[in-house]
Design an enzyme around this catalytic site. Structure first.
Site, PDB file in Angstrom:
ATOM      1  N   GLU A 238       5.708   5.125   0.112  1.00  0.00           N
ATOM      2  CA  GLU A 238       6.323   4.436   0.083  1.00  0.00           C
ATOM      3  C   GLU A 238       7.864   4.216  -0.861  1.00  0.00           C
ATOM      4  O   GLU A 238       7.618   5.210  -1.438  1.00  0.00           O
ATOM      5  CB  GLU A 238       5.333   3.720  -0.810  1.00  0.00           C
TER       6      GLU A 238
ATOM      7  N   LYS B  75       2.841  -5.073   2.621  1.00  0.00           N
ATOM      8  CA  LYS B  75       1.787  -4.449   1.523  1.00  0.00           C
ATOM      9  C   LYS B  75       0.469  -5.890   1.319  1.00  0.00           C
ATOM     10  O   LYS B  75       1.959  -7.561   0.791  1.00  0.00           O
ATOM     11  CB  LYS B  75       2.413  -4.222   0.316  1.00  0.00           C
TER      12      LYS B  75
ATOM     13  N   CYS C 254      -0.663   2.190   0.099  1.00  0.00           N
ATOM     14  CA  CYS C 254      -0.914   2.398  -1.510  1.00  0.00           C
ATOM     15  C   CYS C 254      -2.306   1.166  -2.127  1.00  0.00           C
ATOM     16  O   CYS C 254      -2.903   1.232  -2.236  1.00  0.00           O
ATOM     17  CB  CYS C 254       0.324   2.569  -2.977  1.00  0.00           C
TER      18      CYS C 254
END
Length: 286
Positions: free
Chosen positions: A44, A119, A153
């Site tokens: 990321e 995301k 994440c």
């Protein structure tokens, strides 16, 4: 069926232009090629390295400058996927859509196709400091070696979303990450382990390492790549097929046996995917 996966512990260091970024990315792709890698994962926010190019006054570029590199980023990874024959998850890159910024993971196919997954869950720092926006909708991606998902994440810390991609047929979740200290790193790492157990899947994760001294909120990184399995007899007892050295500049590689997942889902010591109580809590399809 087996697939060979690699994860890059990407070393962030100051560069003077896009060519420096491209050379570093190409180095990792060539290295992975020497190991026969079929799926390659970058971390990321790897493209924040481009902000270190600076404004000519010694200051790093702002996060709002990253979308201006999107075409070069896409062209680089599309070319490398084509020449290497790999599926490459190009970490995440910040893109702009209708005036809004999104932290987006990209999947580059060897045949030139490009898919993306924004995301879904945004950390307070991403919201307050970088004005990031939440992605809409979850996707899975068909490849010649099975169905995969990309969850970035913080996303892996939400069990519901991983249940969804498993219900949609994903056997491998690729989790690019970026954490600046041990607390954040272990939140993500422990969550990855939990998701492998709950859903009897593989998770491949990696993070940025190194430092960008002139880029705000990227001045510290704490990362380690890992290729993780369910905790059952056919797999390593710790659920770790391979992991890197913390904060090292390196590549981690292992083979994933997809047939073993089917076996443990049916006849494992525990069968967590089969035994979920949809009479007590709703299944994704419901």
């Amino acid at each position: 069926m087996k697939i060979r996966v690699s994860a890059v512990q990407y070393q962030l260091r100051k560069i003077s232009g896009f060519d420096g970024f491209a050379r570093q990315v190409e180095h990792y792709v060539k290295l992975a090629g020497e190991y026969g890698t079929e799926f390659l994962l970058f971390p990321e926010f790897m493209t924040t390295q481009l902000l270190s190019i600076g404004d000519g006054q010694g200051e790093g570029l702002p996060i709002t400058a990253l979308p201006s590199f999107t075409e070069e980023y896409l062209g680089l990874f599309r070319r490398l996927a084509g020449t290497s024959g790999m599926h490459i998850i190009g970490g995440t890159h910040v893109v702009e859509r209708e005036g809004k910024l999104y932290n987006t993971a990209f999947l580059f196919y060897p045949d030139g196709r490009v898919e993306e997954q924004a995301k879904l869950h945004i950390t307070p720092t991403e919201v307050n400091e970088w004005n990031m926006n939440k992605g809409d909708g979850i996707r899975v991606f068909d490849t010649t070696k099975g169905r995969i998902a990309m969850l970035t994440c913080y996303d892996i810390e939400f069990p519901e979303i991983v249940r969804m991609v498993r219900a949609m047929g994903a056997d491998v979740v690729f989790c690019p990450s970026c954490t600046d200290d041990r607390h954040g790193f272990h939140r993500v790492r422990y969550s990855c382990h939990a998701r492998t157990i709950e859903n009897q899947i593989y998770v491949v994760t990696t993070g940025t390492v190194g430092a960008l001294e002139n880029v705000d909120f990227m001045r510290a990184n704490y990362g380690q790549a890992a290729i993780l399995t369910p905790n059952d007899i056919p797999f390593p007892p710790r659920g770790v097929l391979a992991e890197g050295e913390v904060n090292g500049d390196m590549l981690v590689t292992a083979d994933l046996d997809l047939e073993l997942l089917g076996e443990v889902r049916q006849r494992g010591s525990v069968t967590t995917w089969r035994d979920r109580r949809t009479d007590l809590y709703p299944d994704w399809k419901a």
